[in-house]
Scaffold this active site. Sequence first.
Site, PDB file in Angstrom:
ATOM      1  N   GLU A  84      95.031  29.466 -69.089  1.00  0.00           N
ATOM      2  CA  GLU A  84      95.747  28.517 -69.934  1.00  0.00           C
ATOM      3  C   GLU A  84      94.814  27.558 -70.671  1.00  0.00           C
ATOM      4  O   GLU A  84      95.273  26.611 -71.300  1.00  0.00           O
ATOM      5  CB  GLU A  84      96.750  27.727 -69.091  1.00  0.00           C
ATOM      6  N   ARG A 136      93.827  24.252 -67.408  1.00  0.00           N
ATOM      7  CA  ARG A 136      93.945  24.157 -68.864  1.00  0.00           C
ATOM      8  C   ARG A 136      92.660  23.742 -69.559  1.00  0.00           C
ATOM      9  O   ARG A 136      92.652  23.609 -70.779  1.00  0.00           O
ATOM     10  CB  ARG A 136      95.103  23.223 -69.231  1.00  0.00           C
ATOM     11  N   ALA A 198     105.397  17.953 -57.891  1.00  0.00           N
ATOM     12  CA  ALA A 198     106.682  17.281 -57.714  1.00  0.00           C
ATOM     13  C   ALA A 198     107.739  18.180 -57.077  1.00  0.00           C
ATOM     14  O   ALA A 198     108.644  17.689 -56.401  1.00  0.00           O
ATOM     15  CB  ALA A 198     107.186  16.753 -59.054  1.00  0.00           C
ATOM     16  N   THR A 257     105.042  13.513 -61.210  1.00  0.00           N
ATOM     17  CA  THR A 257     103.631  13.865 -61.353  1.00  0.00           C
ATOM     18  C   THR A 257     103.229  14.006 -62.821  1.00  0.00           C
ATOM     19  O   THR A 257     103.974  14.520 -63.643  1.00  0.00           O
ATOM     20  CB  THR A 257     103.315  15.165 -60.602  1.00  0.00           C
ATOM     21  N   ASP A 322     115.003  19.080 -63.970  1.00  0.00           N
ATOM     22  CA  ASP A 322     113.587  19.410 -64.105  1.00  0.00           C
ATOM     23  C   ASP A 322     113.150  19.303 -65.561  1.00  0.00           C
ATOM     24  O   ASP A 322     112.340  20.084 -66.045  1.00  0.00           O
ATOM     25  CB  ASP A 322     113.287  20.807 -63.547  1.00  0.00           C
ATOM     26  N   ASN A 408     107.576  24.252 -73.002  1.00  0.00           N
ATOM     27  CA  ASN A 408     106.906  23.958 -71.753  1.00  0.00           C
ATOM     28  C   ASN A 408     105.525  23.378 -72.056  1.00  0.00           C
ATOM     29  O   ASN A 408     105.344  22.674 -73.036  1.00  0.00           O
ATOM     30  CB  ASN A 408     106.863  25.206 -70.862  1.00  0.00           C
ATOM     31  N   CYS A 619     110.450  34.518 -51.837  1.00  0.00           N
ATOM     32  CA  CYS A 619     109.719  35.528 -52.614  1.00  0.00           C
ATOM     33  C   CYS A 619     109.971  35.491 -54.118  1.00  0.00           C
ATOM     34  O   CYS A 619     109.142  35.979 -54.906  1.00  0.00           O
ATOM     35  CB  CYS A 619     110.087  36.936 -52.125  1.00  0.00           C
TER      36      CYS A 619
END
Length: 703
Positions: A84, A136, A198, A257, A322, A408, A619
């Site tokens: 990233e 990043r 978080a 966070t 979120d 995002n 999972c």
Amino acid sequence: MQLCTRLTAVGLVGLCALSAQADTAGGIDTAAIIANDRTTENWPSYGLNYAETRFSRLDQINADNVGKLGLAWSYDLKSRRGVEATPLVVDGVMYVTASWSVVHAIDAATGEALWTYDPQVPREWAVKGCCDVVNRGVAIHDGKVFVGAFDGYLHAIDAATGERLWKVDTLIDRDKPYTITGAPRVINGRVIIGNGGAEYGVRGYLTAYDVKTGEQAWRWFSVPGNPDEPFEDESMKRAAETWDPAGKWWEEGGGGTMWDSMAYDPDLDLLYVGTGNGTPWNRLQRSPAGGDNLYLASVVALDPDTGEYQWHYQHTPGDSWDYTSTQHIILADLEIDGEKRKVLMQAPKNGFFFVIDRTNGEFISAEPFVQVNWAEGYDEDGRPIEVAGARSRTDPWETIPSPYGAHNWHPMSFNPETGLVYIPAQGVPLVVQNNPGYEYNKPTPGSPNAGLGWNTGYFFANVAPEATPFGTLLAWDPVKQEEAWRAEYVSPWNGGTLSTAGDLVFQGTADGRFIAYNARTGDPLWQTPVGSGVVAAPSTWEHDGEQYVSVAVGWGGVYGITQRATDTVGPGRVFTFRLEGDADMPESMVLRQPGELLQGVSYNPDDVAPGGALYMTNCLLCHGVPAVNNGGNLPNLGYSHPAMIRNIEDIVFTDARKVLGMPNFKGELTERELEQIVAFIQGSADAARAAMAEQDKAAASDN
């Protein structure tokens, strides 16, 4: 220079570059980053400049000749997980990170390796991260390279040699599941970094360290601590008034966070940082009586020298979805209603594009840039007008945008010449449901990844969403607050953007292409395959009078772990392009490709349903839905070899795949529970096979 000439003549180019690097990296400081913005010949900071515009003034590569771009070189990052990072380039030396926070220094003109620094992140730390073992990028200052490692340590590295100079633990509690995935920023001799975690139950904070010694300069918390104890400062005292103590948020940390976005205005001397979601996500569980829960889902202005709170704007008061505000922040001066305004622009997860006065946090405007169903808009005071029942429903509900966000972490860019912001917009449908039995760190079967420490207060409901996934490059006019043009993609999770004075926008895509568009019209002008999906943002820079464009490739992240849009998921690489470049593209290595559906593993059909709940809890977010998702940089178990599933305890109850980040579930799951999970995996594959047979039968009858 004479030494470099002699070294080059005898073929020791790398040593020459290393010598030059020792001279040039030492010149990067706050003043140098500001000065570079006049020419943008180098790319010395994560977002290019302190305003984080990702707009380059270079125009040698432009809309007229971009079709002549060719590969200059490629570099193997020796990475198999998400990449990233934005490559930083200073005077011919590139610094870029791969997964597991490994730093590579590369001769930017030739692609030759100069040094590699591995912070030796313990592979068992992978289970403490929500969204792949990514990083990043780095920061550069005064001959040092800084990287925040996934396990929470901040490392200072000698830019010339790759040797560690100091290392500091940024975690307030190493027993808590904190991580670092973001790139540090350096301002006025302080290196600044936040943490992630978080979802797991931690308290967010941002910390500044002295660049020379690593000594802590200041720390600011984003949510208040225990109200029975003294607060760190007045900002925490004010924040506590917006939380319900009946929820005892401090026992779970509260969240908030600050794991990615920062920007800095040297004239105002203000640092801006985006804050994250709450712990748990669900405010019904976190703060039962309601409240704004400051400073979750906000942008906060701090004094960069002291960390003292200055002001905030909260995008999503009392966030319950979120809807982090950790997405890219861009600073610009815009003419709005005939007045020049110093603004801050952000397109956070919640689906609205915000323009805020960066001098005082005053709300200017917000409009949806994608479909939104949780709010009708924002009132004149900058508060959302929520749809009735948006946060109080207990039945399964498809919130749009979903927790994956309308935008995002993937960086956007702003071109002051076109006046447009270029946003990697997306939609990843998801249906959620309130978990009335939620308890902190006590997994409820069916609650997402709760067996690995997630605390959301929700179920991911076993109901098919109605929305369709999408990925879009969106050109957005921040003054008119409307779309200018768009480019549609086959999948969400496309890379960050770069815009240039050459009237270009560059972006990598989930389906494995690197594309240049006309920045004004959106017309595609050039593209090349890169062998794997791209999530990182490109950078551009000049060396010896020639412009280059670089992008780090490596599919991953929370979406890319489980799903992909390419036939191959190749190794992490850096690709660098120039006009008339004629290097050969490397062969793509296939790391993950579904074969035949799993078959032949015996199971009790009665175990499928309870196995599905256990699978979701332990999972799902790493391996996806069996035989439905196709596997990203981790395998989808619905396509496993039967022998592996028959002997799955040799993997699940051991450290056999620890080096890949796979946790050991011994003591966390029983043999009986694993048997039920196996039933769900094989049952899902059988159901998929039957559905395919029905489709084939229907198609045959139609013909």
